[in-house]
Design an enzyme around this catalytic site. Structure first.
Site, PDB file in Angstrom:
ATOM      1  N   ALA A   1       0.810  -1.224   0.000  1.00  0.00           N
ATOM      2  CA  ALA A   1       0.000   0.000   0.000  1.00  0.00           C
ATOM      3  C   ALA A   1       0.842   1.274   0.000  1.00  0.00           C
ATOM      4  CB  ALA A   1      -0.934   0.002   1.201  1.00  0.00           C
TER       5      ALA A   1
ATOM      6  N   HIS B   1      -3.267  -9.831  -4.789  1.00  0.00           N
ATOM      7  CA  HIS B   1      -4.585  -9.638  -4.170  1.00  0.00           C
ATOM      8  C   HIS B   1      -5.659  -9.314  -5.200  1.00  0.00           C
ATOM      9  CE1 HIS B   1      -2.823  -8.702   0.110  1.00  0.00           C
ATOM     10  NE2 HIS B   1      -2.575  -9.929  -0.316  1.00  0.00           N
TER      11      HIS B   1
ATOM     12  N   ILE C   1       8.494   7.114  -0.215  1.00  0.00           N
ATOM     13  CA  ILE C   1       8.767   6.181  -1.307  1.00  0.00           C
ATOM     14  C   ILE C   1       8.891   6.872  -2.653  1.00  0.00           C
ATOM     15  CG2 ILE C   1       7.706   4.293  -2.633  1.00  0.00           C
ATOM     16  CD1 ILE C   1       6.652   3.317   0.141  1.00  0.00           C
TER      17      ILE C   1
END
Ligand code: ZN
Length: 246
Positions: free
Chosen positions: A14, A113, A230
């Site tokens: 995430a 997922h 990030i």
């Protein structure tokens, strides 16, 4: 510099998508912790059993606006890594499709997922787009059913209460064991079976780099741990890797 071109596996969670405006629902301050009732909206049992849960689930997706999210500098950095000519595979826990939207080769992205960009019929398995389902919701259908057979539609994501696709997980594990460098980005690495991927990568000789805001159980096994945001850290890391190997 180095003649051998390493196979690079990048596991993303995430954290790589928060700069695209997609919240980390499962994180420490995530929606599922603040509103436990909301977890039902993405739990398979209640979802299949209760039209009211499905109505709220579709509304939540419409309001979250995830389909409109754009890739950020972190996603684009990984595209740059692939385009440098190095063999790169992306293993992602995210369902937002932003790696592919950024330009990553779709067959080199494993969506562990599933994807929230598509929906599937729970009976005839017909696949259609989330965009179409949400358009039907906006047009007044609270719980759009399969156009082919009338059964319940669901997002093509792995919901709470479901297992990850074993074939996909096997492919990811094979990549983890084969890679020379494993980069874990924006994932807490605390949930198995996904946490087995860096474990098996390291056990079979890969170097590990962790890029995550919070500590992970694998930090001590990593040759490098990066804590910066990030979308800033990943472009810098990719530049270094390309300079070293290409
Ligand atoms: Zn159907």
């Amino acid at each position: 510099m180095n003649a051998k071109r390493p196979l690079i596996a990048v596991l993303t969670g995430a954290g790589i998508s928060t700069d695209s405006g997609i919240p980390d629902y499962r994180g420490p301050n995530g929606l599922w912790r603040r509103e436990p009732d909301a977890e039902k909206l993405v739990t398979i049992g209640p979802y299949l059993a209760d039209p009211e849960i499905r109505r709220r689930s579709w509304l939540m997706r419409a309001e979250a606006g995830a389909l409109a999210a754009e890739p950020n500098a972190g996603h684009r950095a990984l595209v740059g890594l692939e385009r440098s000519g190095l063999p790169v595979r992306v293993l992602t826990q995210n369902v937002d499709g932003l790696h592919q939207r950024a330009g990553q080769t779709p067959r080199k992205v494993l969506e562990l997922h599933g994807t929230a960009r598509e929906v599937q019929c729970t009976r005839c398995r017909a696949v259609s787009t989330m965009a179409e389902a949400l358009a039907r919701v906006a047009a007044g259908e609270p719980d759009p059913a399969c156009r082919a057979c009338g059964a319940v539609l669901r997002p093509r994501t792995v919901m709470f209460g479901e297992e990850l696709d074993p074939d996909l997980l096997q492919q990811a594990d094979t990549i983890a064991r084969a890679c020379d460098l494993f980069i874990a980005v924006g994932t807490s690495l605390q949930v198995f079976p996904v946490a087995a991927l860096p474990f098996n990568a390291v056990r079979t000789g890969a170097r590990l780099i962790v890029v995550n805001a919070e500590p992970t159980p694998f930090d001590e096994a990593a040759e490098e741990v990066v804590r910066e945001p990030i979308s800033a850290a990943l472009p810098a890391l990719v530049r270094r890797l390309v300079a070293r190997y290409v």
